[in-house]
Each structure stands twice: as C-alpha cells, then as structure tokens.
Design a protein around this motif. Structure first.
Motif, mmCIF file in Angstrom:
data_model
loop_
_atom_site.group_PDB
_atom_site.id
_atom_site.type_symbol
_atom_site.label_atom_id
_atom_site.label_comp_id
_atom_site.label_asym_id
_atom_site.label_seq_id
_atom_site.Cartn_x
_atom_site.Cartn_y
_atom_site.Cartn_z
ATOM 1 N N VAL A 332 56.636 15.563 -77.639
ATOM 2 C CA VAL A 332 57.649 14.975 -76.761
ATOM 3 C C VAL A 332 58.835 15.930 -76.622
ATOM 4 C CG1 VAL A 332 59.249 13.059 -76.488
ATOM 5 C CG2 VAL A 332 56.986 12.648 -77.406
ATOM 6 N N GLY A 349 58.186 -2.180 -75.290
ATOM 7 C CA GLY A 349 57.542 -1.542 -76.431
ATOM 8 C C GLY A 349 57.942 -0.093 -76.614
ATOM 9 N N GLU A 350 58.046 0.649 -75.496
ATOM 10 C CA GLU A 350 58.299 2.074 -75.625
ATOM 11 C C GLU A 350 59.560 2.538 -74.917
ATOM 12 O OE1 GLU A 350 54.284 4.576 -76.291
ATOM 13 O OE2 GLU A 350 54.850 4.190 -74.232
ATOM 14 N N GLY A 351 60.107 1.651 -74.083
ATOM 15 C CA GLY A 351 61.213 2.102 -73.257
ATOM 16 C C GLY A 351 62.562 1.887 -73.906
ATOM 17 N N HIS A 356 69.666 -3.490 -78.711
ATOM 18 C CA HIS A 356 70.867 -2.676 -78.594
ATOM 19 C C HIS A 356 71.469 -2.737 -77.191
ATOM 20 C CE1 HIS A 356 69.432 -0.471 -82.366
ATOM 21 N NE2 HIS A 356 70.513 -1.156 -82.661
ATOM 22 N N LEU A 364 71.430 7.146 -76.026
ATOM 23 C CA LEU A 364 70.354 7.631 -76.905
ATOM 24 C C LEU A 364 69.559 8.743 -76.226
ATOM 25 C CD1 LEU A 364 68.581 7.345 -79.461
ATOM 26 C CD2 LEU A 364 67.216 5.690 -78.200
ATOM 27 N N ALA A 368 69.332 12.526 -77.696
ATOM 28 C CA ALA A 368 68.076 13.039 -78.235
ATOM 29 C C ALA A 368 67.517 14.153 -77.367
ATOM 30 C CB ALA A 368 67.069 11.903 -78.367
ATOM 31 N N ALA B 200 68.694 3.445 -83.630
ATOM 32 C CA ALA B 200 67.708 3.354 -82.546
ATOM 33 C C ALA B 200 66.309 3.134 -83.105
ATOM 34 C CB ALA B 200 67.745 4.619 -81.693
ATOM 35 N N ARG B 206 59.281 3.277 -81.295
ATOM 36 C CA ARG B 206 58.485 3.987 -80.274
ATOM 37 C C ARG B 206 59.380 4.462 -79.130
ATOM 38 N NH1 ARG B 206 54.300 -0.134 -78.578
ATOM 39 N NH2 ARG B 206 53.409 1.513 -77.286
ATOM 40 N N ALA B 207 60.361 3.623 -78.763
ATOM 41 C CA ALA B 207 61.275 4.034 -77.689
ATOM 42 C C ALA B 207 62.080 5.244 -78.134
ATOM 43 C CB ALA B 207 62.196 2.885 -77.310
ATOM 44 N N ALA B 208 62.487 5.261 -79.390
ATOM 45 C CA ALA B 208 63.241 6.403 -79.893
ATOM 46 C C ALA B 208 62.396 7.664 -79.796
ATOM 47 C CB ALA B 208 63.663 6.148 -81.346
ATOM 48 N N LYS B 209 61.116 7.522 -80.092
ATOM 49 C CA LYS B 209 60.227 8.685 -80.035
ATOM 50 C C LYS B 209 60.103 9.185 -78.590
ATOM 51 C CE LYS B 209 55.808 10.461 -81.392
ATOM 52 N NZ LYS B 209 54.377 10.233 -81.276
ATOM 53 N N VAL B 210 59.918 8.250 -77.664
ATOM 54 C CA VAL B 210 59.790 8.635 -76.259
ATOM 55 C C VAL B 210 61.053 9.348 -75.779
ATOM 56 C CG1 VAL B 210 59.588 7.732 -73.901
ATOM 57 C CG2 VAL B 210 58.102 6.860 -75.691
ATOM 58 N N CYS B 211 62.190 8.941 -76.309
ATOM 59 C CA CYS B 211 63.460 9.560 -75.933
ATOM 60 C C CYS B 211 63.608 10.964 -76.511
ATOM 61 C CB CYS B 211 64.626 8.740 -76.468
ATOM 62 S SG CYS B 211 65.058 7.410 -75.407
ATOM 63 N N VAL B 213 63.675 11.569 -79.963
ATOM 64 C CA VAL B 213 64.210 11.572 -81.325
ATOM 65 C C VAL B 213 63.116 12.075 -82.269
ATOM 66 C CG1 VAL B 213 65.037 10.102 -83.207
ATOM 67 C CG2 VAL B 213 65.758 9.649 -80.859
#
Lengths: 506, 326
Positions: A332, A349-351, A356, A364, A368, B200, B206-211, B213
């Motif tokens: 990624v 789930g992923e977005g 928060h 974020l 990142a 986060a 999983r969202a943090a990973k996609v971003c 992080v």
C-alpha cells in the motif's frame, strides 16, 4: 383503491420527528401475490416507513390494517408475530451455521425431541420445508459462509417464511430492503427468479436503489419524496429515466456527458504490464493516460482484483505497475508514494473509522499517505485541512467533530473520495463507488471524479453498474470468465449500447 | 433516520454529555472515599499517609500508561506486571554490577521487551491477549531465574536521595518522574502522527492500512512505549522497596486495567486516552490505602477491590451503544 382484497392497507400514515415530517399522510395498499416497489432517494421516507411497518417506530398518526385487522406493531417481534417480516440490507444470517441451523434458530421448542435437538432432525425439517416452498436448490446442510450473497438473501427469506408457517400465518408480508445491494447481475437474476416463484403466497414491499430493477420486479411502484407519495407510475410503461425524474422532483437531474477533453499527449500515466492475478486467467495489461476515466466491469471478481492490486493491497504473482514510467514498489505504501489513491468498496470495513470524527478520518489519510505530521501536532491545522476538503467536496456534515458513522452512506462515500482526490493524487482507483448510495450522491461522486480527471488524474473504476458510468467513462473494459471479453471506446461514435455491455459480461 | 447504534464523536477532546456524567461519578468517588476513610481513621489524610499514597500512585500510574496504548488499538498487554517485575530485578542486578546509576538501563530494556511483544502480535499476527498472557509467564520466569528466587537488594548510592526527596516538600520525586513520562505519553498519543495512527487502528485497522498506515510497525511501537513505561515503573518500585522480588510487579496488572477502564478507555479501542487513566489510578490508590489504614482484613480488601472494579465498569461502560457484550 380496492380495500377488499388488500393484504396490507396503509392509510394516512404520518411520522413527525422533532418537528420534521419524515412521512406525510402516506397511503397505499398491498395485495396478496403482489410486489410493490418503494422508490425514493435517501431521506424520502422509505426507511421510516419500513421502520413503522417492522415495529421500530410508532406512527404519529394514521393507521394500518393487515388482512383486515388493525396492525399496530410496537416492536420488531410484534410485527413478526403479526406476519410482517423485514429482511434487512445487512443480512442477519449467521455465517458460521448451516442453512438448516439458521432456518430453525429460535424455533427450537418446535423441533425438540425428548428435549434434544439433533443435526439430523434439523436438516430433515429444514430440507423438507425448503422443498415444500420451492427453494429445494438451497442445500440445507451447507454452511452459510459458502453461499453467494443472493443465496444468503434467500435463506433470510426462507427463514421468514418458516417462522410464518410455525406461527400459522398464511399470508405473510415481506419487506425487502435493498436485497440486490452488492449482488452481481447474475445473482440479481437468480434472486428475481426465486422471488417470482415465491410471491404468490405473500405480499412483498421492495426497495432498491437501482431504478431499472425496481421497475422490472414490481407490479406497482410507489414513489416517495420528502415523506409524501408523489406518484404511483405503472412500471410497465415507465422508463428508468422517468422514474428518476419523479424521484428528484424539480431538482435538476445532474447529468454529465463526456466532454471533448483532450487527453494529455501520448504518455501513459498508469501502465499495468502483464499482471498475473488469481482470478484472471491470462496476464492483464492496460494503460491509462492522464485524465482518462476507464471502467472495469464484469460479473465476478476480476475487476476488483485489478483495483486492489493497483492499490497495493493485493500482490500480483507477476507483472509490473508503472506510474508516469516509474515502477511502483510493492504494498500500500508503495502505491501511495507513486500517487495512487484508493477508494475501497467496503466503506465501513476498509474505508472509514466510523467511531472517529470526520476531521480525524480526513487527516488520517494525509498524515499516513503524505506525511503531514503537522496535522497531528497542530489541531487547528487539521481542522482547517478537514474544513477545506469538506467544503471543496460538498460533504454534508453538521460539524467536523461528527462521527463518520453518523453520516449517510452517500456522505461517507464523498468523505472517502475527498480523501483520495488529494493534491498529490496521480491515479485514483475506485472500487464500486456508487454501491448503495442514492442518485444525488452518485451524481456528486461523478462530478468529483470528472473534476479530478480535468486536473489530469487518471481514474480507474471497478463497477457493478456500468450503465451509470457510461456518461463519464472514456473506455470500458469488460471481463468474462477470467479474461477480457470486450473493450469499448465510449468517446467515439460507436459507443456501446446497454445491451452490448450486458452481453459482454454474461 | 439512523437506526443503528448511535456513534459518539470520539477521538476528539470534546467530551460528550455521557462522558461528563461519568466524570461526575468518578470525581465524586475521588472526594467521597477520603471523607469516609478519614472519619474511620483520622490518620488517612496525615502528611505521612498522603506521601505514601502518592508513592503508590506513581508506580500504578506508569503501569496504567503502559497498558493504555495497546488498549487504544483494541489490543491488550497482559504482561505489564511481569515486565515491571523483570525490570525491577534487572535494575537491582545492574546496580549491583555497575553501580546505582545503571538502573536506568532498564528503560531501553523495557522498550525492547515491549517491542518484542508488539512484533509477535503484529508481524506474526497472533492475538495480543494470548501472546502477552504467554510472555508474562516467560518474563516472570526470566525474572525468577535472574534473581535466583530471592529478593535482589538494591545497592545504596547517590540516587537514593533523588527518589526519597519531595518536590516543594509535597510531591515525592517518584511521582514527579512518573508524571513526566505519563505527560510525554499523552503528547505522543495526542499530538504525533504515530499517536493518531494508534487511535485509527483502534477505530478500524483495515481502514488505517488502506490509508497507508504502517500498521504493524505502529502496533509494535505502542507495545514498546508500554514497555518503556514499565521499565521506569520497575525502577520506582525497586527504590521504594529497596529489594526486587521476581513477582514484585504482578499485583499491578488487574488494578491497572481497572483504572484504564474506569477512566473511560474501553477495551474495544479507538476512544479514551492516557490522560483519563489518572483519575482511575487515584481512586484505586485511595481505596487500597484506605482499606489498609482502617485495618480491613486482607481477604476482605480483595473482595472489595474486585467489587469496586465491576461497579466502576458498570458506571463507565456504555451499555446502550454496546450491541453485544462479550
């Protein structure tokens, strides 16, 4: 309106929330064997109506009768006992249990023998019931996590029918809330076929975001706008365009057409060279020029596999990805550094982190992906950053401190798109970006995508709804059975018809 | 109309109404407990006892800080007590061989031990609950081996004064050191990108990973930071008892988790923070010290402490929005 043979009669139903009329004297009826399609964009009152029918809310005024007797459910269980079953969009089947176990869950006192329940007995009862109602092709002994989404829907429906039978309800009412959300076209057809077989013994109220589907499935359509019934068009003579105009009312239907934008030069922004992916039979190659918008379509998972591979979430067994001629490193982080931004299909789930705030979710991404450490150090910078994006992308929030989970699906999606379309983005990959959002939000998302493409961002969209993407795409690549089955140029005179698109993937 | 669970805006410093109402209960407990104990024994608020309470609080505050970062990610570190024990024993041994100032080598040691936990959890992908339960036995065993099973005496030296003095004659120096590290941890969690990533991850990994992080590294760091806090806790506990036993830190585990949850940091992660651990720490210290000073039998003390922990969770756990309780 003929009240004699109606199964469910809704009369002048009104629901007021803190001075806001969510439903305003809604009346219609549902007959046995009939499918009534409920149309309306988010906030039109569909959910409120379903919530009243399923006992979650009490109406402020108005009345309902079910099979001639007054119907005033005070809870979900209450409405179920009376014979109204709601199938939620988020299915409540349990993946870790078999079809039979799911079906009989909660009805144990009817199937105990000497106080014990054996798998055999459950399987026999469930299998017999499924055969009986014409759902014999569902294997009662199969674990639910091995079923397709459409089959899971059927298990939910079967469960409702089973409970109706145990309660000796002969004419149940089924409320199907977005049953086709997330299904592929062949799954939709599968579901439609089965529902057509079942419908004679029940009444069905259906909601779906897909206009064409609503018209195809329903015997009658009730259109809601701002809590009121604004029309009951005949589905046989109404086109999806007419329906969507009715849904929106006076609001201008935002329709984008491909502009004759000049796609920048001959250089490629994104180049996929011989990517080897599990779901694709032969190595996949394609190029995207700056500002170009390409949609990947298909029944199974090829399109998503490509999208996720470009985002760095899935590693290709072989092949290379280049952005502006430079190879993209793995993972990624590699994709982000190359300027690739990804909007995942699974918003919750992923977005987003639903718990928060809007501000935290937006900052974020920048922290990142772009190393904006200052956003962590200085809360006011993070606030300004988030405010800027929210304004620019038209995300409707009451406050930046509002949790992402409290936004509507469309606004959550805009939040994700806003985060992805940052200044540094060179390629944006969107996985099923219009899934489960209303026409307004779709139009907004398309507008944002087009603006990004004007800036030279290359856009790759994996889509379930190619007909909607047609107006904004430059090219469409269709997959079938793991290979590219067709490629359409939407900019030329020979733009594909919907029939051609459908044929290319089935 | 949203029909799902109501999401609270969190991760911001703005307290929701429910938070404020929790705070009222906690602050009330903080004020009422001393009143009860003082009426039963006037010695409770004597300068001598206040000093001893603050010294107790200093170690617990650090262990609470140590547990907070993993819990914010929705993980948990059950080895904090064992790390304190191991670091206390190591500090005593370092002091014996290299002089008293060598005790501070256990700070990097604690960091490494914490990173070790974090690496197993995140790179080998095992549940933190089981990993740290396992490593707590490993670390306890190593402490036992290193100490030979006996208390390891702290050699006297120039640092004794630095730990036994008080700032302004009121605040014992161990508390000052603990508060400094605790404040640094708060800043790290609230005002750095890594800290925000920890929140986060707790919200949606999983969202943090996609971003983008680097989830695995951030997770490791969170456990590492916890280890560092435990290292200092080990030094403080060593100076207060002047001898390290290989189980000296074990008793801090349950109170530390209780203090974190009481402060309003749920085990599900993503919400709360290190700052909130202070009030839970103070309540627990008031309670344990008070029970001691009124002469409650040890068995009764345990029972009361257990009940208070459950009551505290009852008050602070948001049962309305928790759809499922596991």
């Amino acid at each position: 309106m003929n009240t004699d043979d109606s199964l469910l009669q809704i009369t002048n139903l009104t629901k007021v929330f803190k001075g806001f009329k969510a439903l305003d004297s809604v009346s219609f009826d549902l007959k046995l064997g009939e499918v009534v399609g409920l149309a309306g964009h988010n906030g039109a009152g569909k959910s409120t109506l379903l919530n009243i029918l399923s006992g979650n809310f009490a109406p402020t005024s108005g009345s309902m009768t079910l099979d001639g007797t007054p119907f005033q459910p005070s809870s979900y269980n209450d409405s179920t006992r009376a014979g109204v079953f709601r199938i939620y969009q988020e299915l409540s089947v349990m993946d870790n249990l078999t079809v039979a176990e799911n079906l009989t869950l909660g009805t144990e006192r009817h199937i105990r023998k000497f106080g014990l329940i054996t798998p055999n007995r459950i399987n026999n009862i469930a299998g017999g019931f499924l055969d009986d109602v014409g759902l014999g092709d569902l294997d009662a002994t199969k674990r639910v996590d091995q079923l397709t989404m459409a089959e899971k829907q059927l298990v939910e429906i079967a469960k409702a029918m089973y409970m109706a039978r145990l309660a000796k309800i002969e004419k149940p009412v089924l409320l199907l809330d977005e049953p086709t959300s997330g299904l592929t076209q062949s799954q939709v057809d599968f579901l439609e076929e089965h529902i057509n077989n079942l419908r004679s013994s029940m009444g069905i109220i259906l909601t779906t975001h897909r206009g064409s589907e609503l018209l195809e499935w329903s015997d009658r359509v009730v259109v809601l706008r701002d809590g009121q019934v604004v029309g009951t068009p005949d589905p046989k003579t109404t086109t999806p365009e007419q329906l969507s105009r009715l849904l929106l009312g006076d609001t201008e239907v935002v329709r984008h057409t491909r502009r004759d934008k000049r796609i920048d030069g001959d250089r490629d922004r994104l180049e996929l060279r011989r990517l080897t992916l599990p779901s694709i039979a032969e190595p996949f190659s394609m190029t995207l020029r700056p500002g170009e918008i390409v949609a990947l379509i298909g029944e199974s998972e090829e399109k998503t596999a490509v999208a996720r591979c470009v985002s760095g979430l899935v590693k290709a067994k072989d092949g290379t990805i280049n952005v502006d001629g430079e190879p993209v490193s793995a993972g990624v982080r590699g994709s982000l550094e190359a300027g690739i931004r990804f909007v995942p299909a699974d918003r919750a789930g992923e977005g987003l982190s639903l718990l928060h705030s809007v501000q935290d979710n937006l900052s974020l991404g920048a922290m990142a992906a772009e190393g904006r450490q200052d956003l962590a150090r200085k809360p006011h910078a993070a606030k300004a950053f988030a405010q800027d994006l929210v304004t620019k992308f038209g995300v409707k929030v009451s406050s930046l401190n509002q949790s992402a989970g409290s936004l509507s699906g469309g606004n959550q999606q805009k939040l994700l798109v806003a985060r992805a379309l940052s200044e540094d983005a060179r390629v944006v990959v969107l996985d099923k970006p219009t899934r489960g959002i209303d026409v307004h939000a779709k139009a907004e998302i398309f507008r944002l995508v087009l603006e990004a493409s004007d800036r030279g961002v290359a856009i790759l969209i994996a889509s379930d709804e190619p007909e909607e993407l047609m107006p904004i795409c430059d090219r469409i690549i269709a997959f079938r059975d793991g290979v590219v089955s067709a490629e359409f140029d939407c900019r030329s005179e020979s733009e594909p018809t919907l029939g051609e698109l459908a044929e290319s993937i089935s | 109309m949203p029909t799902g669970p109501a999401f609270k805006p969190m991760g911001t410093l703005k307290a929701s109404r429910r938070d404020r109402y929790q705070m009222v209960f906690l602050v009330a407990a903080l004020v009422i407990l001393p009143i009860i104990f003082t009426t039963m024994n006037a010695q409770y608020l004597s300068p001598g006892n206040l000093d001893s309470m603050m010294r107790q609080a200093s170690v617990l505050l650090l262990v609470v800080a140590a547990g907070t970062a993993p819990i914010l990610m929705g993980s948990i570190d059950l080895s904090v007590g064992a790390i304190v024990s191991l670091c206390a024993v190591a500090a005593a041994l370092f002091a014996q061989s290299m002089g008293q100032s060598a005790v501070f080598w256990v700070l990097p040691l604690g960091l490494l031990i914490g990173l070790f936990n974090g690496v197993i959890v995140s790179y080998i992908k095992l549940p933190s609950f089981l990993v740290t339960l396992g490593t707590s036995f490993v670390f306890g065993g190593i402490a036992l081996l290193a100490s030979g099973g006996f208390p390891v005496q702290l050699v006297s030296g120039s640092l004794n004064a630095a730990f036994h003095q008080s700032l302004f004659g009121i605040f014992p120096m161990p508390l000052v050191y603990a508060v400094i590290l605790w404040l640094l941890l708060i800043v790290w969690l609230r005002r750095t990108a890594t800290g925000r990533f920890i929140y986060a991850i707790g919200g949606n990994e999983r969202a943090a990973k996609v971003c983008g992080v680097n989830v695995r590294w951030v997770k490791s760091l969170a456990f590492g930071a916890g280890g560092l806090c435990c290292g200092l806790a080990g030094v403080l506990v060593l100076f207060s008892t002047t001898a390290a036993t290989p189980d000296i830190g074990n008793s801090f585990l349950l109170p530390s988790i209780a203090a974190i949850v009481m402060g309003g940091t749920p085990l599900s992660g993503g919400q709360g923070g290190a700052a909130r651990g202070l009030i839970g720490t103070l309540i627990l210290v008031e309670l344990t010290n008070g029970m001691l000073i009124i002469g409650l039998p040890p068995a009764a003390q345990q029972i009361v402490q257990g009940i208070v922990v459950i009551l505290a969770v009852l008050l602070t756990f948001d049962r309305r929005t928790a759809a499922v309780v596991k």
